[in-house]
Enzyme design. Sequence first.
Site, PDB file in Angstrom:
ATOM      1  CD  GLU A   1      52.284 -33.143 134.043  1.00 46.71           C
ATOM      2  OE1 GLU A   1      51.561 -33.960 134.637  1.00 46.71           O
ATOM      3  OE2 GLU A   1      52.579 -33.238 132.851  1.00 46.71           O
TER       4      GLU A   1
ATOM      5  N   GLY B   1      41.952 -35.114 142.050  1.00 45.67           N
ATOM      6  CA  GLY B   1      43.086 -34.537 141.317  1.00 45.67           C
ATOM      7  C   GLY B   1      44.339 -34.661 142.162  1.00 45.67           C
TER       8      GLY B   1
HETATM    9  C1  LIG Z   1      45.996 -27.403 131.718  1.00 42.63           C
HETATM   10  C2  LIG Z   1      45.915 -28.621 132.539  1.00 42.63           C
HETATM   11  C3  LIG Z   1      46.370 -29.810 132.015  1.00 42.63           C
HETATM   12  C4  LIG Z   1      46.263 -30.986 132.757  1.00 42.63           C
HETATM   13  N1  LIG Z   1      46.671 -32.176 132.196  1.00 42.63           N
HETATM   14  C5  LIG Z   1      46.435 -33.338 132.854  1.00 42.63           C
HETATM   15  C6  LIG Z   1      46.727 -34.596 132.239  1.00 42.63           C
HETATM   16  O1  LIG Z   1      47.245 -34.665 131.114  1.00 42.63           O
HETATM   17  N2  LIG Z   1      46.419 -35.730 132.906  1.00 42.63           N
HETATM   18  C7  LIG Z   1      45.870 -35.714 134.164  1.00 42.63           C
HETATM   19  O2  LIG Z   1      45.607 -36.790 134.691  1.00 42.63           O
HETATM   20  N3  LIG Z   1      45.571 -34.525 134.779  1.00 42.63           N
HETATM   21  C8  LIG Z   1      45.851 -33.359 134.155  1.00 42.63           C
HETATM   22  N4  LIG Z   1      45.555 -32.145 134.760  1.00 42.63           N
HETATM   23  C9  LIG Z   1      44.968 -32.158 136.088  1.00 42.63           C
HETATM   24  C10 LIG Z   1      45.933 -31.663 137.158  1.00 42.63           C
HETATM   25  O3  LIG Z   1      46.903 -32.645 137.411  1.00 42.63           O
HETATM   26  C11 LIG Z   1      45.089 -31.338 138.388  1.00 42.63           C
HETATM   27  O4  LIG Z   1      44.297 -30.209 138.067  1.00 42.63           O
HETATM   28  C12 LIG Z   1      45.936 -31.052 139.605  1.00 42.63           C
HETATM   29  O5  LIG Z   1      46.598 -32.206 140.032  1.00 42.63           O
HETATM   30  C13 LIG Z   1      45.097 -30.517 140.774  1.00 42.63           C
HETATM   31  O6  LIG Z   1      43.991 -31.315 140.997  1.00 42.63           O
HETATM   32  P1  LIG Z   1      42.548 -30.637 141.091  1.00 42.63           P
HETATM   33  O7  LIG Z   1      42.336 -29.779 139.906  1.00 42.63           O
HETATM   34  O8  LIG Z   1      41.549 -31.722 141.320  1.00 42.63           O
HETATM   35  O9  LIG Z   1      42.643 -29.704 142.347  1.00 42.63           O
HETATM   36  P2  LIG Z   1      42.253 -30.105 143.885  1.00 42.63           P
HETATM   37  O10 LIG Z   1      42.875 -31.423 144.201  1.00 42.63           O
HETATM   38  O11 LIG Z   1      40.783 -29.964 144.038  1.00 42.63           O
HETATM   39  O12 LIG Z   1      43.007 -28.969 144.669  1.00 42.63           O
HETATM   40  C14 LIG Z   1      42.471 -27.673 144.870  1.00 42.63           C
HETATM   41  C15 LIG Z   1      43.457 -26.873 145.740  1.00 42.63           C
HETATM   42  O13 LIG Z   1      43.636 -27.537 146.997  1.00 42.63           O
HETATM   43  C16 LIG Z   1      45.020 -27.750 147.230  1.00 42.63           C
HETATM   44  N5  LIG Z   1      45.223 -28.984 147.998  1.00 42.63           N
HETATM   45  C17 LIG Z   1      44.785 -30.232 147.695  1.00 42.63           C
HETATM   46  N6  LIG Z   1      45.210 -31.108 148.615  1.00 42.63           N
HETATM   47  C18 LIG Z   1      45.943 -30.404 149.528  1.00 42.63           C
HETATM   48  C19 LIG Z   1      46.647 -30.730 150.715  1.00 42.63           C
HETATM   49  N7  LIG Z   1      46.713 -31.999 151.168  1.00 42.63           N
HETATM   50  N8  LIG Z   1      47.288 -29.753 151.393  1.00 42.63           N
HETATM   51  C20 LIG Z   1      47.237 -28.480 150.959  1.00 42.63           C
HETATM   52  N9  LIG Z   1      46.586 -28.096 149.841  1.00 42.63           N
HETATM   53  C21 LIG Z   1      45.950 -29.045 149.124  1.00 42.63           C
HETATM   54  C22 LIG Z   1      45.645 -27.864 145.856  1.00 42.63           C
HETATM   55  O14 LIG Z   1      47.036 -27.614 145.891  1.00 42.63           O
HETATM   56  C23 LIG Z   1      44.859 -26.803 145.110  1.00 42.63           C
HETATM   57  O15 LIG Z   1      45.424 -25.544 145.372  1.00 42.63           O
HETATM   58  C24 LIG Z   1      45.700 -30.959 134.050  1.00 42.63           C
HETATM   59  C25 LIG Z   1      45.275 -29.750 134.593  1.00 42.63           C
HETATM   60  C26 LIG Z   1      45.366 -28.601 133.854  1.00 42.63           C
HETATM   61  C27 LIG Z   1      44.892 -27.306 134.461  1.00 42.63           C
END
Ligand SMILES: Cc1cc2nc3c(=O)[nH]c(=O)nc-3n(C[C@H](O)[C@H](O)[C@H](O)COP(=O)(O)OP(=O)(O)OC[C@H]3O[C@@H](n4cnc5c(N)ncnc54)[C@H](O)[C@@H]3O)c2cc1C
Length: 375
Positions: free
Chosen positions: A359, A128
């Site tokens: 986003e 993500g």
């Molecule tokens: C309602 C909703 C709609 C969405 N719509 C779309 C869409 O249309 N298309 C799409 O492609 N995606 C979509 N997403 C996905 C969204 O972009 C991701 O959920 C988001 O980018 C976070 O990725 P993840 O959930 O894998 O969290 P993770 O990457 O697993 O992150 C978990 C936590 O770790 C933190 N973290 C990660 N890396 C670091 C770092 N290097 N330093 C410090 N902290 C860090 C993050 O900030 C977060 O707090 C959607 C998500 C939601 C909830």
Amino acid sequence: MRYLNDDQELMVDSVREFCEQEVAPVVMKVMEEDEVFPLDLIDRMWDLGLPTLNLPEEYGGLGESKTCQVAVVEEVAKVSPSLALAGTNTAVASLVARIGTKEQKDKYLPILLDRNPAAMAFTEPCAGSDAGGIQSTGVKDGDEWVLNGQKTFITAASSCKYILVDVRTHCTEKGGISAFLMPADTPGIKVGSIFKKLGMHGSDTGELFFEDVRVPEDAMIGKPDKGLHATLALLDEARISVAATAVGTSEAALDMAIDYIKNREAFYQPLSSFQGLQWYVGELKAKIEAARALVYQAAAEFDAGENINATAARAKLIATDVCCEVTRKAVQMCGGLGTMEDYGVERFYRDAKMFEIIEGTSEVLKIVSAREALR
Ligand SMILES: Cc1cc2nc3c(=O)[nH]c(=O)nc-3n(C[C@H](O)[C@H](O)[C@H](O)COP(=O)(O)OP(=O)(O)OC[C@H]3O[C@@H](n4cnc5c(N)ncnc54)[C@H](O)[C@@H]3O)c2cc1C
């Protein structure tokens, strides 16, 4: 500060009227309780040109500025943050207009601008925040590409007509990702689960599966193996919309709280006469104005053709943080009523938390902001 000209103000007024008359009546029952994506309302938003507002006139858009679009998004968000994002989403078409070839613009833009909303499918169960870590693949076969993989948390997964998807076209540590645009009913694409969420009810968020999906060569948007650049440029623009949605949501929540404390009496006087609550109002109002200024700055930079990477990240970081604080305190200021679904302010509180994640999370935005500052 006046950000819009007279014509744009009129447009925003008409959007406000539309939201009050047509959106407000369906928010609580249809979108919140039944969690139904209101396709008829999206259709009405197409009638009004909202999803094509800042797209080129030559392809059927209204040719308006990003600044005007931001004002419209903010207005819709005051009634429905979900619709503000789903019903004004132009990011994929905007990307094609910016980086597509002439042939791709001529082929795809008239379709995308003709009531064919496009989803952005980047996130995977394994990746993500680390958008470069995706595992879906694209393999060249003659003059076609064959795509396989799984995407998750995709907005408009079940309601979109087109999909822009990122897949790995080369196994390299950096790069190696390409972006492809295709109709959502292309054979091999399947919609998986549609998720129940904390907030943003009434927008469909779900899984997409790609199984031997064949697309032509010209479906690749941007350069081969450079799809991540395209995705990040698209996210920059989309972040301005989320930030504008956060500002509109903050404004609406604070207005509800102000209304409550002006009309509610305690200790023989209106709640608004207590300095503790006045300080909430004064501070939150200042923070909303500051967030709005940053959002309009990002929009102005976009309109001027500047690189908005850092400003868009900062606008979303601040506006969504402010929104979480404003909505939390708005619930507090409304007391018990603030926690009741029917009153509506708790809905903004739940939606606000979502904005800090979609986003690009706040942590990722801090990385983007710092990268520019430390360069
Ligand atoms: C309602 C909703 C709609 C969405 N719509 C779309 C869409 O249309 N298309 C799409 O492609 N995606 C979509 N997403 C996905 C969204 O972009 C991701 O959920 C988001 O980018 C976070 O990725 P993840 O959930 O894998 O969290 P993770 O990457 O697993 O992150 C978990 C936590 O770790 C933190 N973290 C990660 N890396 C670091 C770092 N290097 N330093 C410090 N902290 C860090 C993050 O900030 C977060 O707090 C959607 C998500 C939601 C909830």
